[in-house]
Design an enzyme around this catalytic site. Structure first.
Site, PDB file in Angstrom:
ATOM      1  N   HIS A 219      -8.024   6.455  16.717  1.00 56.54           N
ATOM      2  CA  HIS A 219      -7.065   5.453  17.191  1.00 56.54           C
ATOM      3  C   HIS A 219      -7.740   4.324  17.946  1.00 56.54           C
ATOM      4  CE1 HIS A 219      -3.176   6.383  15.843  1.00 56.54           C
ATOM      5  NE2 HIS A 219      -3.298   7.663  16.157  1.00 56.54           N
ATOM      6  N   CYS A 545      -2.009   1.434  -5.642  1.00 54.01           N
ATOM      7  CA  CYS A 545      -1.654   1.512  -4.221  1.00 54.01           C
ATOM      8  C   CYS A 545      -2.736   2.212  -3.395  1.00 54.01           C
ATOM      9  CB  CYS A 545      -0.299   2.200  -4.042  1.00 54.01           C
ATOM     10  SG  CYS A 545      -0.249   3.869  -4.698  1.00 54.01           S
TER      11      CYS A 545
HETATM   12  C1  PEP Z   1      -3.974   7.469  -3.348  1.00 56.59           C
HETATM   13  O1  PEP Z   1      -4.296   8.637  -3.567  1.00 56.59           O
HETATM   14  O2  PEP Z   1      -4.645   6.484  -3.709  1.00 56.59           O
HETATM   15  C2  PEP Z   1      -2.727   7.159  -2.623  1.00 56.59           C
HETATM   16  C3  PEP Z   1      -2.298   5.926  -2.510  1.00 56.59           C
HETATM   17  O3  PEP Z   1      -2.060   8.191  -2.055  1.00 56.59           O
HETATM   18  P1  PEP Z   1      -2.544   8.918  -0.717  1.00 56.59           P
HETATM   19  O4  PEP Z   1      -3.663   8.080  -0.134  1.00 56.59           O
HETATM   20  O5  PEP Z   1      -1.351   8.997   0.151  1.00 56.59           O
HETATM   21  O6  PEP Z   1      -3.001  10.231  -1.231  1.00 56.59           O
END
Ligand code: PEP
Ligand code: MG
Length: 621
Positions: A219, A545
């Protein structure tokens, strides 16, 4: 500056070298700093209580009252701090203090304190220290570093309550107080810093932070980045043993380096670099403001919606403020992180509705990922279920993600009903996304559960709204069968973090194998390309993502690979929009094709470096 003896760092060795000393650590927050060192000891609950652990002679009721008052006053301080930090760094950064205030109000800890005082006749101080330490140790024993980090938060919050219980002369100095006692601004040097210390320090008095412990996800590091304070962490014990109060420090947060007692030439070079960097930063912020309200697109106008990853209401608000064109990934497992059990459908629906409202007016869909618990994200609220599973030698390959919800279908039914309820009460487009998918059967089972959830919503007299069902592409199986899976879903979103782990067979948490998981590994790029091509053939959107989506050059590469949307941490949105607008789609495609066919990561990186942004990057979108 003197600090309370119980938690003071070991003083520098008498034989410490007096010449320059270069220390290398982990780059935690970019920026340069030059100034005198101030050694600071963080508040710890055990230190604050060291003289007061003896059983109390006074009436338990009186001790219980003192303990409750101290917890309430510490919670009020934390809420005031949350307010201040919201003004200075945004709601996302303030969330930790709100969470700490809630930890102090948690009935479990209050009951435990009462029990220790009544049963063992402990003093208020000893009971607060023991109850909080028990909770911290439970968290520290969890395998996920994110959960382990919460242990420090509990200790910090409890330390604040213990400070409130201490007589005035014995109160521990906060970092803000220690800084106020200095003649001028300093670089703080400590073993570690509590989030509340970092956040409440007046930035004009804090030039930089050098910590012996910690990594980039602690943090202290996260807050230092958010507040723009240069920081290097993980510098090791030499920092505390060989640097004295008042020694000059030259700190380079981007390079992860600290030079103690630098010579005159080093100091002059740092000052020079500092003034050019400051000018550059101010320009960058001013430049990026214009991107908040623009839509993501390449220079030649190919739209690439830039969405946000969120795991809390505060992040959803930050997403809206940063110009997100929707939420591309709502990590719901983090929403329920502090619950004892998984909330029922109505409670979940209220949480989702708050997040949907935070993104009003909607600029795009809200993509709610069903619980992605297990492996690196254990969820204590699911322990009634997970305790029924056999121990796993390889949790990353075990009952995690969609597998867990299909194994214990009540979890899936409840969550989908919560989502369907929230969807029935909003105009915003809601997507449901399944994590860790490997087969068509998983998708079809979830689709059936979603249809049933919609029926239950209709039975309550509400009109269900259509919810598009999509999947994360994070496994080799999903990329190899992407063309098949694309026939069963409305969208793909590539979880590049996990995809790199599984494609490269390199544990996501393994520090020594990080290079294998480089996002530009040709195997990872080809896997993403394969998913993008399969999506394009069925005309469904393919987002990314994972963390790489938030890096401007990598975001451009992803678009070249055929990715049609990107989702990232909210504060990355403007810089990625700006980057995409400086390339033509055809150029990105050509570079991505070469990078995906490169033989090595180094070759792929060289190819990516050839990509030159076009001048004057606004597409006018
Ligand atoms: C990933 O695996 O790239 C993802 C976006 O999910 P997490 O990071 O929550 O596993
Ligand atoms: Mg993942």
């Amino acid at each position: 500056m003197d600090h309370p003896p119980a938690s003071e760092p070991t003083p520098p060795r008498a034989d410490a070298a007096h010449g320059p000393l270069t220390l290398r650590g982990v780059a935690a927050s970019r920026g340069l700093a030059l100034g005198p060192a101030l050694r600071f000891a963080r508040r710890t609950s055990s230190a604050a209580v060291s003289s007061t652990t003896a059983p109390s002679a006074s009436a338990p009721a009186e001790q219980q009252r003192r303990a409750r008052e101290a917890l309430a006053s510490a919670a009020a301080e934390l809420r005031a701090l949350a307010e201040q930090v919201t003004q200075r760094a945004g709601a996302e950064q303030a969330e930790i203090f709100e969470a700490q205030a809630m930890m102090l109000e948690d009935p479990t800890i209050l009951d435990r304190i009462d029990e220790l005082i009544a049963g063992q006749r402990l003093s208020a101080e000893a009971a607060v220290a023991q109850a909080s330490e028990e909770q911290a140790q439970e968290l520290a024993a969890l395998p996920d570093p994110l959960w382990q980090a919460r242990a420090a938060d509990v200790r910090d919050a409890a330390g604040r309550a213990l400070n409130a219980l201490a007589p005035a002369h014995a109160r521990q100095q906060t970092l803000a107080e220690a800084l106020a006692a200095q003649a001028g601004p300093v670089i703080v040097l400590a073993a570690d810093l509590a989030p509340s210390d970092t956040a409440s320090a007046p930035p004009e008095r804090l030039l930089g932070i050098a910590l012996a412990q910690g990594g980039t996800t602690s943090h202290a590091a996260i807050l230092a980045r958010a507040l723009g304070i240069p920081a290097v962490v993980g510098l090791g014990p030499t920092l505390l043993s060989d640097v004295a109060d008042g020694d000059t420090l030259a700190l380079d947060g981007g390079a992860g380096q600290v030079i103690a007692r630098p010579d005159a030439a080093t100091q002059a070079a740092l000052r020079q670099a500092q003034s050019s960097a400051q000018a550059g930063q101010a320009q960058e912020q001013a430049r990026l403001v214009v991107w908040l309200n623009r839509a993501g697109a390449t220079r030649d106008g190919a739209p690439i919606p830039i969405m946000a990853n969120a795991s809390s209401l505060a992040e959803a608000r930050a997403a809206a403020a940063m110009g997100a064109e929707g939420i591309g990934l709502l990590r719901t497992e983090f929403l329920f992180a502090s619950s004892d059990t998984l909330p029922d459908a109505e409670t979940q629906a209220r949480l989702y509705a708050e997040i949907i409202a935070a993104c009003d007016p909607p600029r795009g869909p809200i993509t709610i990922r069903t619980l992605d618990a297990g492996a690196d994200k254990p969820l204590p609220s699911l322990s009634a279920f997970t305790s029924q599973l056999p121990a796993e030698a390889n949790p990353a390959l075990g009952v995690r993600g969609v597998r867990l919800q299909l194994r214990f279908t009540e979890l899936l039914h409840t969550q989908l009903e919560g989502i369907a309820l929230a969807a029935a009460q909003t105009e915003t487009t809601i997507h449901v996304m399944l994590p860790m998918v490997t087969t068509v059967d998983e998708i079809e089972a979830a689709r059936q559960a979603l249809a049933e959830a919609q029926d239950r919503v209709a039975a309550r007299g509400l009109t269900p709204r259509h919810i598009a069902l999509g999947i994360m592409i994070e496994t080799p199986a999903a990329t190899l069968t992407a063309a098949t899976l694309a026939r069963h879903v409305a969208f793909f979103s590539v979880g590049a973090n996990d995809l790199a782990q599984y494609v490269m067979a390199s544990d996501r948490l393994h520090p020594d194998l990080a290079a294998l998981r480089a996002p530009t590994q040709p195997a990872v790029l080809r896997a993403i390309q394969q998913a993008a091509q399969a999506g394009a053939a069925r005309h469904i959107p393919v987002a990314v993502c994972g963390e790489m989506a938030g890096e401007p050059a990598l975001a451009a590469l992803l678009v070249g690979l055929g990715v049609t949307e990107l989702s990232m941490a909210p504060n990355r949105i403007p810089i990625v929009k700006e980057a995409l607008a400086s390339y033509r789609l055809a150029d990105l495609r050509a570079v991505a094709e070469r990078a995906a066919n490169a033989e090595t990561v180094a070759d792929a990186n060289r190819i990516l470096a050839d990509l030159t942004p076009l001048a004057d990057g606004f597409s006018g979108a």
